[in-house]
Motif scaffolding. Structure first.
Motif, short mmCIF file in Angstrom:
data_model
loop_
_atom_site.label_atom_id
_atom_site.label_comp_id
_atom_site.label_asym_id
_atom_site.label_seq_id
_atom_site.Cartn_x
_atom_site.Cartn_y
_atom_site.Cartn_z
N SER A 19 4.88 147.31 59.18
CA SER A 19 6.05 147.26 58.23
C SER A 19 5.73 147.83 56.91
CB SER A 19 6.95 146.22 58.01
OG SER A 19 6.32 145.01 57.59
N LEU A 20 4.21 147.69 56.97
CA LEU A 20 3.85 147.96 55.47
C LEU A 20 3.15 149.27 55.53
CD1 LEU A 20 2.33 144.50 54.68
CD2 LEU A 20 4.20 145.55 53.36
N PRO A 21 2.83 150.11 54.46
CA PRO A 21 2.18 151.32 54.50
C PRO A 21 0.82 151.21 54.21
CG PRO A 21 3.61 151.37 52.60
CD PRO A 21 3.31 149.67 52.94
N HIS A 22 0.04 151.41 55.36
CA HIS A 22 -1.52 151.37 55.50
C HIS A 22 -2.29 152.83 55.29
CE1 HIS A 22 -1.76 147.22 57.26
NE2 HIS A 22 -0.48 147.42 57.52
N PHE A 23 -3.21 152.69 54.99
CA PHE A 23 -4.17 153.99 54.61
C PHE A 23 -5.69 153.79 54.88
CE2 PHE A 23 -0.25 154.07 52.09
CZ PHE A 23 0.19 155.27 52.30
N VAL A 24 -6.21 154.74 55.15
CA VAL A 24 -7.74 154.71 55.31
C VAL A 24 -8.13 155.92 54.39
CG1 VAL A 24 -9.56 154.97 56.79
CG2 VAL A 24 -7.83 153.56 57.47
N THR A 25 -9.53 155.56 53.72
CA THR A 25 -10.08 156.79 52.86
C THR A 25 -11.57 156.33 52.86
OG1 THR A 25 -10.09 157.84 51.06
CG2 THR A 25 -9.83 155.53 50.66
N GLU A 26 -12.33 157.34 52.70
CA GLU A 26 -13.71 157.09 52.93
C GLU A 26 -14.31 157.14 51.50
OE1 GLU A 26 -15.96 159.72 55.30
OE2 GLU A 26 -17.84 159.55 54.25
N ILE A 27 -14.92 155.88 51.19
CA ILE A 27 -15.65 155.74 49.94
C ILE A 27 -17.13 155.35 50.17
CG2 ILE A 27 -15.57 154.49 47.72
CD1 ILE A 27 -12.61 153.92 48.26
N ASP A 28 -18.00 156.14 49.47
CA ASP A 28 -19.46 155.69 49.54
C ASP A 28 -19.81 155.88 50.90
OD1 ASP A 28 -22.19 155.15 48.76
OD2 ASP A 28 -21.45 153.28 47.95
N GLY A 29 -19.36 156.49 52.03
CA GLY A 29 -19.77 156.62 53.21
C GLY A 29 -18.90 155.93 54.26
N LEU A 30 -18.03 155.33 53.65
CA LEU A 30 -17.51 154.21 54.58
C LEU A 30 -16.04 154.27 54.55
CD1 LEU A 30 -19.06 151.80 56.19
CD2 LEU A 30 -18.11 150.15 54.66
N ASP A 31 -15.43 154.12 55.89
CA ASP A 31 -13.89 154.03 55.68
C ASP A 31 -13.52 152.91 55.21
OD1 ASP A 31 -13.38 156.71 56.69
OD2 ASP A 31 -13.31 156.15 58.73
N ILE A 32 -12.53 152.90 54.28
CA ILE A 32 -11.88 151.57 53.84
C ILE A 32 -10.67 151.71 53.92
CG2 ILE A 32 -11.31 150.52 51.68
CD1 ILE A 32 -14.59 150.35 52.34
N HIS A 33 -9.95 150.56 54.48
CA HIS A 33 -8.68 150.38 54.85
C HIS A 33 -8.07 149.63 53.68
CE1 HIS A 33 -5.73 147.29 56.10
NE2 HIS A 33 -5.04 148.25 56.55
N PHE A 34 -6.77 150.08 53.26
CA PHE A 34 -5.88 149.25 52.42
C PHE A 34 -4.54 149.53 52.71
CE2 PHE A 34 -4.68 153.00 49.75
CZ PHE A 34 -5.39 153.93 50.20
N ILE A 35 -3.83 148.45 52.25
CA ILE A 35 -2.32 148.56 51.99
C ILE A 35 -1.94 148.94 50.64
CG2 ILE A 35 -0.27 146.88 52.18
CD1 ILE A 35 -1.97 145.05 54.19
N HIS A 36 -1.14 149.67 50.60
CA HIS A 36 -0.52 150.24 49.22
C HIS A 36 1.05 150.13 49.14
CE1 HIS A 36 -0.62 153.81 46.22
NE2 HIS A 36 -0.33 152.60 45.66
N VAL A 37 1.50 149.27 48.40
CA VAL A 37 3.05 149.35 48.39
C VAL A 37 3.18 149.56 46.86
CG1 VAL A 37 4.92 147.53 48.42
CG2 VAL A 37 3.03 147.50 49.89
N LYS A 38 4.02 150.57 46.55
CA LYS A 38 4.67 150.88 45.11
C LYS A 38 5.89 150.02 44.97
CE LYS A 38 2.29 155.41 45.03
NZ LYS A 38 2.17 156.55 44.36
N SER A 39 5.95 149.80 43.68
CA SER A 39 7.09 149.14 43.42
C SER A 39 8.40 150.07 43.23
CB SER A 39 6.97 148.23 42.01
OG SER A 39 8.20 147.91 41.57
N SER A 40 9.50 149.85 43.25
CA SER A 40 10.64 150.67 42.89
C SER A 40 11.00 150.73 41.36
CB SER A 40 11.87 150.26 43.74
OG SER A 40 12.22 149.00 43.20
N HIS A 41 10.04 150.02 40.61
CA HIS A 41 10.66 149.88 39.12
C HIS A 41 9.59 150.79 38.57
CE1 HIS A 41 13.21 146.54 39.94
NE2 HIS A 41 12.52 145.81 40.54
N GLN A 42 10.30 151.40 37.49
CA GLN A 42 9.35 152.34 36.47
C GLN A 42 8.39 151.56 35.86
OE1 GLN A 42 9.47 155.78 36.28
NE2 GLN A 42 10.52 155.67 38.13
#
Lengths: 425, 453
Positions: free
Chosen positions: B124-147
């Motif tokens: 139910s959460l937004p997950h992502f992967v990005t490669e940093i320094d040669g390694l795939d890093i997984h992270f959850i990234h939830v943005k607030s609806s508030h400004q």
């Protein structure tokens, strides 16, 4: 063995203690014949578990600095699950007379081989961790039958090889307090029960503190001891090692070498397994009681194995040698109970003279230094630690598991070391 | 049995050694990236969506192994002694995780426990992967609806994972639904550390906390955040503190729930094994005793992982072995967890605990995660709890049942720009997991003054 314990063992489908039916709940001083007979189902379960081993990824270094290397462990485990035959080990140990007797509430398993020679000197020899009676089997011939192994009839020993409480085929203590002192008292009772009024004791690894505790307690009949992991490190050196300090000045070359070896071992973390079992034996126990591969790696993590090859070209360090021992730990489900000995000892080192209270030992002490032991005890320190040192010899072969690796040489050392004590016998 | 020094030697454990830090190559993840793309060189910095999904056969296989658990005999100490917390625990009280607790855990894990609920929650959460320094890093990234939400990167520890942080996501991103105001809103980034959870496993040495800290700054900037804060407990605290020491201009403050505050003279006294110095106040004396005890009797697992992580093959081959290893982190959290398997949950439910353990199992990360201790030992310049000279603003939660409760006096010395000294009424080591409300309150309070900047 108490009935509920017997039931537990049978429920696990592990060992059939052939003589246990005769055991009564009352104080039973009988000595019952014993034969190792593992149910086939337990062996099949072991093979199945080995075949289903779930592996981690490879270590990220090219040496042993992160522990047992994947590429080294995999072939050994593969052989364990396919080529290795426990029945050969069982047959080997069953050729020897084995017994069970209950002492201080715990069933004690022991091998007892009497020499055919009259006036053989009774000797009780104690294994260590991660060892067992298997590490001592090859000395049975040379010690009890010396004339067939380059010795003389007057070098003969009657040999008693017990499994420590919580180890191998001995019972598992169900209460705390089973440290080296209590094991030593138990061994004295065992020798008494066997009718020996004059005897000697020997040990390396945990066998050394157990034998030393016997010497300190000096039960009637004990003439002296031989140890191959002596506790010679003087208090001022122990204090420096405890804080990771630099070598004190004024050491002889051999003292300096011993200091450097102990210091390096501490810095390389060679005792991490002892720290873990010394504080939380139960926590590591679940993994090594449930995973054969986990058990093998944990046992092979002992620095005494660091230079073993498990190569069939070396009969003393072949895969079968270590797998007999590891398999016995597995089949007797004793990985956790064995680890508790470290907890009983509070994780302390057994090579520090003050820890072992060596100055309180008045009985004769003999020491052999094997060159690949984890540290080489200098004679100067040995003479300070043991006031009644009757024998000190440095040999040219063998390591931490001296009896296992160099049984003939080891036996020759015991003959020489104990010869002066036979005059009292 | 072996032959060196007599007790876990703290200096040895924390010793530094000159080790070349080699570059790592991209590690292959051991699980299925169901919707991520292969990391082509040209797209290494791309951020790819990631979906959590494990094949049913792996769940079935886990259950089969759980059912086949082969048990050791019962520990030889009493339940009461085994459950003593740091306030009363003495040497020789415990032999580790109790058989009765493990049998309850295994019984529940192999029957009623349902991983699919946890998987659904993760999905139910937004997950992502990005490669940093040669390694795939997984992270959850939830943005607030508030400004104007303040971006925060929150780092888990060992034996934790992103799962220990799930309960704080909504309170932080959606504060108006959780006793807060829109001005309390955060955008939340929760990465899995290298070798942990859904991140890749390094195949070369060098991924120590400093390198992870650098990677986190890269991650936040890659997400477009040029003004953010960082938070952590356990390894997460250490990594967050490393970020603070690097003090990239984008990092405006940190919050830690395992603050490293021990002053240099106390570090020396502890290393020498001295009794508490006579001039300590009551809070300081208690902290001293807690740390001294932990170093002497509580570090066996950390010691083993710092020195011989690869030897722990049993953890990846035995679910029970993994579970007991994970339960035995520190006396107070163990007692809390053991009570929850007795039917007295407080902070952590059985499902909480098993969600985390199951994640370690399914990702086969017991040993790759343990290597972080080994990496730290190669390069660490100070102990976990030693004050490290952080000069940027810091907020702190000093939990009452943490391994040690950081005294206010030490905290003020360690962090000259102290934003907030929170002292929650309850909480062990896993603050965000056990006490999300107190945790959220402290995080909000810590960063409140920075929002107007």
């Amino acid at each position: 063995m108490k009935l509920h314990k017997l039931a537990t063992v049978l429920a696990f489908g592990l060992c059939i203690f052939s003589a246990l039916a005769n055991a009564s709940a009352a104080e039973d001083r009988s000595i019952r014949p014993f034969t190792v007979s593992i149910p086939q189902a337990a062996l099949e379960d072991l093979r199945r578990r080995i075949a289903e081993t779930r592996w981690p990824d490879r270590e990220t270094v090219d040496d042993q600095s992160q522990g047992i290397q994947l590429a080294k462990l995999k072939p050994l485990v593969k052989y364990w699950g396919t080529g290795y035959d426990w029945r050969k080990a069982e047959a080997k140990v069953n050729t020897l007379p084995q017994f069970m007797t209950t002492i201080d509430g715990v069933d004690i398993h022991f091998i007892h081989v009497r020499s055919k020679h009259p006036n053989a000197l009774p000797l009780i020899m104690t294994h260590g961790w991660p060892g067992s009676v298997f590490e001592l089997l090859k000395t049975v011939g040379p010690l009890t039958d010396p004339t067939a192994h380059g010795g003389r009839a007057e070098d003969a020993f009657d040999l008693v090889l017990p499994s420590m409480p919580g180890y191998g085929f001995s019972g598992k203590p169900t209460e705390t307090g089973w440290g080296p002192d209590r094991i030593a008292q138990t061994w004295a009772e065992l020798m008494k029960r066997l009718g020996y009024t004059r005897y000697v004791a020997q040990g390396g690894d945990w066998g050394s503190p157990v034998s030393s505790a016997m010497a300190r307690q000096a039960p009637t009949g004990l003439l002296g001891i031989h140890i191959n992991l002596p506790a010679v490190v003087p208090p001022e050196i122990a204090a420096v090692l405890a804080v990771g300090g630099p070598a004190p000045t004024g050491l002889t070359d051999k003292e300096r070498a011993a200091f450097d070896a102990l210091s390096a071992a501490a810095k390389m973390g060679n005792r991490s397994y002892a720290t873990m079992m010394g504080t939380r034996p139960q926590t590591i126990g679940y993994a090594i009681n449930d995973s054969p591969t986990g058990l093998a790696a944990w046992m092979l993590g002992h620095p005494g194995f660091s230079r073993w090859t498990y190569d069939n070209s070396d009969p003393e360090k072949s895969p079968d040698e270590v797998l007999d021992d590891i398999t016995q730990y597995w089949l007797s489900n004793s990985a956790t109970s064995a680890g508790r000995l470290y907890w009983e000892y509070g994780g302390r080192s057994v090579v520090f003279a003050a820890v072992e209270r060596t100055l309180e030992i008045a009985l004769p002490v003999a020491i052999t230094v094997f060159p690949e032991e984890t540290y080489l005890a200098p004679e100067t320190w040995a003479r300070r630690a043991y006031p009644n040192l009757i024998y000190f010899h440095e040999v040219d072969k063998g390591g931490h598991f001296a009896a296992w690796e160099q049984p003939e040489l080891f036996s020759a050392e015991l003959r020489a070391a104990f010869r002066p004590l036979r005059q009292d016998f | 049995m072996s032959t060196a020094s007599p007790a876990p030697n703290r200096r040895d454990f924390l010793a530094t050694s000159a080790t070349a830090l080699l570059a790592t190559s991209a590690g292959a993840a051991a699980f299925n990236f169901t919707s991520s793309q292969p990391a082509a060189a040209a797209e290494a910095s791309s951020i790819r969506p990631f979906t959590v999904s494990f094949p049913q056969q792996e769940i079935d296989e886990l259950r089969r192994r759980i059912a086949a658990t082969r048990w050791p005999d019962h520990e030889l100490v009493s339940e009461a002694a085994s459950r003593r917390t740091s306030a009363t625990l003495a040497a020789g009280d415990t032999q580790g995780v109790q058989l009765a607790t493990m049998q309850k855990l295994i019984q529940y894990w192999g029957t009623e426990y349902d991983w699919s609920k946890c998987e659904a929650q993760l999905k139910s959460l937004p997950h992502f992967v990005t490669e940093i320094d040669g390694l795939d890093i997984h992270f959850i990234h939830v943005k607030s609806s508030h400004q104007g939400a303040l971006p925060v990167i929150i780092t888990h520890g060992w034996p934790g994972s992103v799962i220990e942080l799930l309960k704080v996501i909504d309170p932080l991103t959606n504060p108006t639904a959780h006793d807060g105001t829109a001005a309390d809103a955060f955008d939340v980034v929760i990465p899995s550390m290298p070798g942990y959870g859904f991140s890749a496993k390094p195949t070369q040495p060098g991924w120590d906390p400093v390198r992870i800290a650098k990677a986190w700054t890269v991650l936040m900037k890659r997400l477009g955040y040029n003004r953010f804060v960082a938070q952590g407990g356990d390894w997460g605290a250490l990594i967050t503190e490393q970020m603070a020491l690097m003090a990239p201009p984008e990092l405006i403050a940190i919050h830690t729930n395992m603050p490293a505050t021990i002053p240099p003279e106390i570090v020396k006294a502890l290393a020498a094994g001295s009794p508490p110095p006579a001039d300590l106040g009551p809070d300081e004396k208690r902290a001293y005793e807690q740390v001294a005890f932990f170093y002497k009797f509580g570090l066996g697992y950390a010691n083993e992982m710092a020195l011989r992580p690869q030897t722990l093959y049993g953890l990846v081959d035995s679910p029970a072995g993994l579970a007991s290893w994970i339960l035995d982190h520190d006396a107070d959290s163990y007692a809390l967890i053991a009570r929850s398997f007795d039917g007295e949950p407080e902070g952590l439910t059985r499902d909480d605990i098993l969600d985390n353990i199951t994640l370690y199992w399914l990702t086969n990360t017991a040993i790759s995660s343990a290597r972080l201790y080994w990496e730290h030992r190669q390069t660490a310049k100070a102990g976990f709890f030693d004050a490290k000279g952080i000069t940027i603003p810091v907020g702190v939660s000093a939990n009452p049942s943490e391994i040690y409760t950081a005294p206010k006096s030490w905290t003020e010395r360690a962090f000259p720009k102290l934003l907030h000294y929170g002292h929650p009424a309850k909480g062990c080591h896993f603050a965000a997991w056990e006490q999300p409300k107190y945790f959220t309150d402290d995080v909000r309070a810590s960063f409140k003054t920075l929002r107007t900047a």
